[in-house]
Design a protein around this motif. Sequence first.
Motif, PDB file in Angstrom:
ATOM      1  N   PRO A   1       0.752  -1.043  -0.155  1.00  0.00           N
ATOM      2  CA  PRO A   1       0.090  -0.039  -0.068  1.00  0.00           C
ATOM      3  C   PRO A   1       0.848   1.259  -0.050  1.00  0.00           C
ATOM      4  N   GLY A   2       2.079   1.255   0.148  1.00  0.00           N
ATOM      5  CA  GLY A   2       3.052   2.311   0.273  1.00  0.00           C
ATOM      6  C   GLY A   2       3.817   2.566  -0.781  1.00  0.00           C
ATOM      7  N   GLY A   3       3.787   1.416  -1.574  1.00  0.00           N
ATOM      8  CA  GLY A   3       4.722   1.676  -2.817  1.00  0.00           C
ATOM      9  C   GLY A   3       5.479   0.059  -3.074  1.00  0.00           C
ATOM     10  N   PRO A   4       6.181   0.014  -3.899  1.00  0.00           N
ATOM     11  CA  PRO A   4       6.714  -1.389  -4.230  1.00  0.00           C
ATOM     12  C   PRO A   4       7.514  -2.032  -2.891  1.00  0.00           C
ATOM     13  N   ASP A   5       7.403  -3.042  -2.699  1.00  0.00           N
ATOM     14  CA  ASP A   5       8.345  -3.857  -1.941  1.00  0.00           C
ATOM     15  C   ASP A   5       9.858  -3.566  -1.978  1.00  0.00           C
TER      16      ASP A   5
ATOM     17  N   THR B   1       6.559   3.712 -13.032  1.00  0.00           N
ATOM     18  CA  THR B   1       5.406   3.707 -12.054  1.00  0.00           C
ATOM     19  C   THR B   1       4.578   4.726 -12.104  1.00  0.00           C
ATOM     20  N   ASN B   2       3.584   4.665 -11.503  1.00  0.00           N
ATOM     21  CA  ASN B   2       2.675   5.811 -11.303  1.00  0.00           C
ATOM     22  C   ASN B   2       2.759   6.192  -9.546  1.00  0.00           C
ATOM     23  N   SER B   3       3.393   7.198  -9.242  1.00  0.00           N
ATOM     24  CA  SER B   3       3.527   7.268  -8.055  1.00  0.00           C
ATOM     25  C   SER B   3       2.572   7.829  -7.117  1.00  0.00           C
ATOM     26  N   ALA B   4       1.716   8.548  -7.752  1.00  0.00           N
ATOM     27  CA  ALA B   4       0.631   9.487  -7.094  1.00  0.00           C
ATOM     28  C   ALA B   4      -0.492   8.600  -6.824  1.00  0.00           C
ATOM     29  N   ILE B   5      -1.185   8.213  -7.878  1.00  0.00           N
ATOM     30  CA  ILE B   5      -2.407   7.299  -7.789  1.00  0.00           C
ATOM     31  C   ILE B   5      -2.178   6.268  -8.593  1.00  0.00           C
ATOM     32  N   HIS B   6      -1.833   5.056  -7.882  1.00  0.00           N
ATOM     33  CA  HIS B   6      -1.309   3.968  -8.750  1.00  0.00           C
ATOM     34  C   HIS B   6      -2.560   3.181  -9.487  1.00  0.00           C
TER      35      HIS B   6
ATOM     36  N   ALA C   1      -2.929   3.069  -4.903  1.00  0.00           N
ATOM     37  CA  ALA C   1      -1.791   3.187  -3.685  1.00  0.00           C
ATOM     38  C   ALA C   1      -1.270   4.511  -3.993  1.00  0.00           C
ATOM     39  N   THR C   2      -0.652   4.979  -2.836  1.00  0.00           N
ATOM     40  CA  THR C   2       0.152   6.095  -3.132  1.00  0.00           C
ATOM     41  C   THR C   2       1.682   5.899  -2.379  1.00  0.00           C
ATOM     42  N   LEU C   3       2.560   6.293  -3.182  1.00  0.00           N
ATOM     43  CA  LEU C   3       3.897   6.125  -2.539  1.00  0.00           C
ATOM     44  C   LEU C   3       4.154   7.040  -1.392  1.00  0.00           C
ATOM     45  N   SER C   4       4.608   6.158  -0.131  1.00  0.00           N
ATOM     46  CA  SER C   4       4.895   6.870   1.015  1.00  0.00           C
ATOM     47  C   SER C   4       6.324   7.890   0.988  1.00  0.00           C
TER      48      SER C   4
ATOM     49  N   GLU D   1     -13.616  -7.602  -1.653  1.00  0.00           N
ATOM     50  CA  GLU D   1     -13.142  -6.838  -0.643  1.00  0.00           C
ATOM     51  C   GLU D   1     -11.908  -5.761  -1.189  1.00  0.00           C
ATOM     52  N   PRO D   2     -12.084  -4.405  -0.820  1.00  0.00           N
ATOM     53  CA  PRO D   2     -10.985  -3.477  -1.572  1.00  0.00           C
ATOM     54  C   PRO D   2      -9.486  -3.817  -0.903  1.00  0.00           C
ATOM     55  N   TRP D   3      -8.508  -4.047  -1.524  1.00  0.00           N
ATOM     56  CA  TRP D   3      -7.307  -4.358  -1.303  1.00  0.00           C
ATOM     57  C   TRP D   3      -6.807  -2.953  -0.237  1.00  0.00           C
ATOM     58  N   ILE D   4      -7.217  -1.734  -0.761  1.00  0.00           N
ATOM     59  CA  ILE D   4      -7.019  -0.786   0.302  1.00  0.00           C
ATOM     60  C   ILE D   4      -8.048   0.220  -0.094  1.00  0.00           C
ATOM     61  N   GLU D   5      -8.194   1.407   0.719  1.00  0.00           N
ATOM     62  CA  GLU D   5      -9.254   2.395   0.529  1.00  0.00           C
ATOM     63  C   GLU D   5      -8.678   3.524  -0.135  1.00  0.00           C
ATOM     64  N   PRO D   6      -8.642   3.677  -1.527  1.00  0.00           N
ATOM     65  CA  PRO D   6      -7.833   4.737  -2.166  1.00  0.00           C
ATOM     66  C   PRO D   6      -8.158   5.982  -1.678  1.00  0.00           C
ATOM     67  N   ALA D   7      -7.222   6.976  -1.549  1.00  0.00           N
ATOM     68  CA  ALA D   7      -7.556   8.242  -1.065  1.00  0.00           C
ATOM     69  C   ALA D   7      -8.204   9.070  -2.296  1.00  0.00           C
ATOM     70  N   ALA D   8      -8.000   8.634  -3.305  1.00  0.00           N
ATOM     71  CA  ALA D   8      -8.264   9.521  -4.591  1.00  0.00           C
ATOM     72  C   ALA D   8      -8.388   8.302  -6.032  1.00  0.00           C
ATOM     73  N   GLY D   9      -8.765   9.106  -6.805  1.00  0.00           N
ATOM     74  CA  GLY D   9      -8.703   8.564  -8.136  1.00  0.00           C
ATOM     75  C   GLY D   9      -9.920   7.573  -8.702  1.00  0.00           C
ATOM     76  N   LEU D  10      -9.674   6.765  -9.559  1.00  0.00           N
ATOM     77  CA  LEU D  10     -10.726   6.204 -10.193  1.00  0.00           C
ATOM     78  C   LEU D  10     -11.129   4.759 -10.148  1.00  0.00           C
ATOM     79  N   PHE D  11     -10.119   4.117  -9.276  1.00  0.00           N
ATOM     80  CA  PHE D  11      -9.902   2.763  -9.342  1.00  0.00           C
ATOM     81  C   PHE D  11     -10.149   1.985  -7.889  1.00  0.00           C
ATOM     82  N   ILE D  12     -11.010   1.174  -7.682  1.00  0.00           N
ATOM     83  CA  ILE D  12     -10.758   0.052  -6.543  1.00  0.00           C
ATOM     84  C   ILE D  12     -10.224  -1.238  -6.832  1.00  0.00           C
ATOM     85  N   TRP D  13      -9.199  -1.598  -6.221  1.00  0.00           N
ATOM     86  CA  TRP D  13      -8.452  -3.205  -6.588  1.00  0.00           C
ATOM     87  C   TRP D  13      -9.198  -4.074  -5.662  1.00  0.00           C
TER      88      TRP D  13
END
Lengths: 463, 463
Positions: free
Chosen positions: A227-231, A249-254, A259-262, A391-403
């Motif tokens: 959820p904070g970026g690549p492992d 990568t897309n670092s802002a709204i993945h 996800a968002t890069l921490s 079940e959403p993987w995360i709850e995105p803060a913004a953007g178009l998608f739910i994974w």
Amino acid sequence: MATIDLDLTRTGQVMQLIRDRIERRLLTPGARLPSVRAMAESTGFSKSTVVEAYDRLAADGAIRARPGSGFYVAAPLSPLSLDRIGTPGEREVDPLWMLRQSLNDRPEALRPGCGWLPDSWLAGAPIRKAMRAVARSDADGPLTRYASPLGAPPLRALLARRLEEQGVAAAPDQIVLTDSSTQALDLVSRFLLEPGDAVLVDDPCYFNFLALLRAHQAKVVGIRMTPGGPDMAAFAAALVEHRPRFYLTNSAIHNPTGATLSAATAHRLLKLADAHDLVIVEDDIFADFEHVPAPRLAAFDGLDRVIRIGSFSKSITAAIRCGHIAARPDWIEALADLRIATSMSGNPLSAEILHAVLTDGGYRRHIEGVRARLARARARTMARLRDVGIEPWIEPAAGLFIWGRLPAGIDATALARTALAEDIVLAPGNVFSPSGTWGDYCRFNVVMSDDDRVSAFLAKACG
Amino acid sequence: MATIDLDLTRTGQVMQLIRDRIERRLLTPGARLPSVRAMAESTGFSKSTVVEAYDRLAADGAIRARPGSGFYVAAPLSPLSLDRIGTPGEREVDPLWMLRQSLNDRPEALRPGCGWLPDSWLAGAPIRKAMRAVARSDADGPLTRYASPLGAPPLRALLARRLEEQGVAAAPDQIVLTDSSTQALDLVSRFLLEPGDAVLVDDPCYFNFLALLRAHQAKVVGIRMTPGGPDMAAFAAALVEHRPRFYLTNSAIHNPTGATLSAATAHRLLKLADAHDLVIVEDDIFADFEHVPAPRLAAFDGLDRVIRIGSFSKSITAAIRCGHIAARPDWIEALADLRIATSMSGNPLSAEILHAVLTDGGYRRHIEGVRARLARARARTMARLRDVGIEPWIEPAAGLFIWGRLPAGIDATALARTALAEDIVLAPGNVFSPSGTWGDYCRFNVVMSDDDRVSAFLAKACG
């Protein structure tokens, strides 16, 4: 013995003839081979020789027999080694299948998996206004002339100012306009990659990254997303093992995870990049949808080793193609040369219309309206998905998608095939995954999935 | 001895470091290397080690010393192995130099060498009308939505009808829209070429063919042009010697010579192509300028092994990018996949505006007017050139260009450099020539060269 040798040679000759035609694209994947009789007649070899040759080619996997129908070319084509056999519905569920399904113009189809907003959410009215303004201008140049090598100066100046607001210092001459962010990435790949070079991507990542990198014959190495970026452990190991040319990568709204890069991951990532002379390509096409600006690698790095790509296809219009690349000045010069060599010129009329839209007061209102509506649609779709056990993987803060993770035992690719039969285009997880390990996920468009028919289908299929 | 070995190793290490950075594009051609002191400090090696490494790299040709200024990367970059050192004015006179000079937005420059019509000759008024019509439409889709995989159906249907008028039977599904004829050729090259493959071109040919094929790392084989098409003996020999993947030509109004393929040559060419399974790519972007239709390879062949490329950049507008490819259905499918992977979508708004222009009654009047004015400009420029001792290779029946031989002893590249100092952009013969054997020719745009200042310059330089 002499006869057998001669036969082998004849068979070999027919095989070589077919291989040669496949190699030269005169026979492409899915193409039907001449019938045994026709081949025998045109080459002068016996039918048994041709049958033997076809059988051996089939055994090699170069062609395929279809009972009652003949032989077809099976050999995957470079640069796009995709299975193109059969009708689109029968194609493999791969990135290009996904794109074609999404782009096909079937107004009746539902598209919970698609990657863009509905027409009515985009900037139709501001575009009409901009087109009328451009049509009123007296000068013929903007309507008839090729673009200058880097693209329209006013739009580049405006993009430079916008980048500055994001903390990225870029002079207008560090920006080259392209027709899309995809073309931008294509130019960067042409510039940086040789066939066989490794590229790091997120796993999962935007599926067209995979199709594009495959077209460049790159070795794609996926790094598991968190959820904070690549492992970061996997990232560090991959740098050593694969010596990649760049990380994309897309670092802002993945895309697809939201996800968002921490900040911590961004910092570690750039330190590793420095240590390994790694180039980073940051595709930032969802920037307009952010409520709170997230860390940008391009901002931390100052466009030293980061190449920043953007476009307005998601927030203004996908019908006016206009993307851009911001990078080091010497790279921009090389990219501009490549752009001229491979597409001659950008689309100056598109740049002119887009500039008019962006400088009109209505633009900010448009974007703010979209963001607010997106937030509401996201909440509704989140609830709809949970209702059917997704079940959403995360709850995105913004953007178009739910994974979203499907209920146990449901395979996303199989679900996508079932959905397509009902004219519903889903985006199954593994088209986003270089490792093929996200088969229990789908990407949901929060607007297109906020639909009772989509919910009904999912309830039935997942229930 | 141990000390010397160690020194060698150290020097080698610094050399490897630099080579690696060049390889990874962190240092690009023309980039200045770190100073000896900075390099010594950052690596921990002694200054003498760094000096030794730099000297050896310079001896290898990987970098260049500029007295008093330091070391610069000289290594040509694949895929575009062009010399990018210095300002544009100092660049080598090569195809990309030519394009950049032509595309640079310096309104005061004269462009007798450029490859397009002046703004005022193109379809400014019809485009304004079309833009207003499109802006009036109620539907948001055409203004906001991605293109369908092959591009807008109405424009493809119209192009199919136009091809039929030229004797080329193509269903709309045998046509894929592109952003330009250059992008069309780029897609075809991606589809057909592997690095090192041979491609036949005319010698001379349109210079960007050379830049584009170089970007694909193709081996370019030039076939000497004759006024009726390529030299057939050389063509036949090249087929055997190089086994080319395709032959690329303009058969109707040849760029730069204005030659037209004769029916006899067309017939022999297609027979040879059949015998050698050769694909032919026919770039037909000057079709609109013909008075009398010339033989088309695509018409004789029926789009079996001929791929036909076109656009309206020369006759309507270069500011709305829209080209197309007509070819076998299986190739069109593969090309459409490649197009999606590498640029996602065409520009549907451009297609919509262009369709409106083409279906308006004013279009035919516009084209007929351009043809008539071109004929007059051609006659005047022909006379002007002969006045200063420049002899046309042939008298072209149509089109934009005259291929003129300079008076004895005048080198076209040197002349182009002199001209550029006076802000006159010429098109010297060798940028069109894979063999570099047309150094006494220039390509003259019949409209842009019909200018007293151009005549005065040529009289002075050639007198």
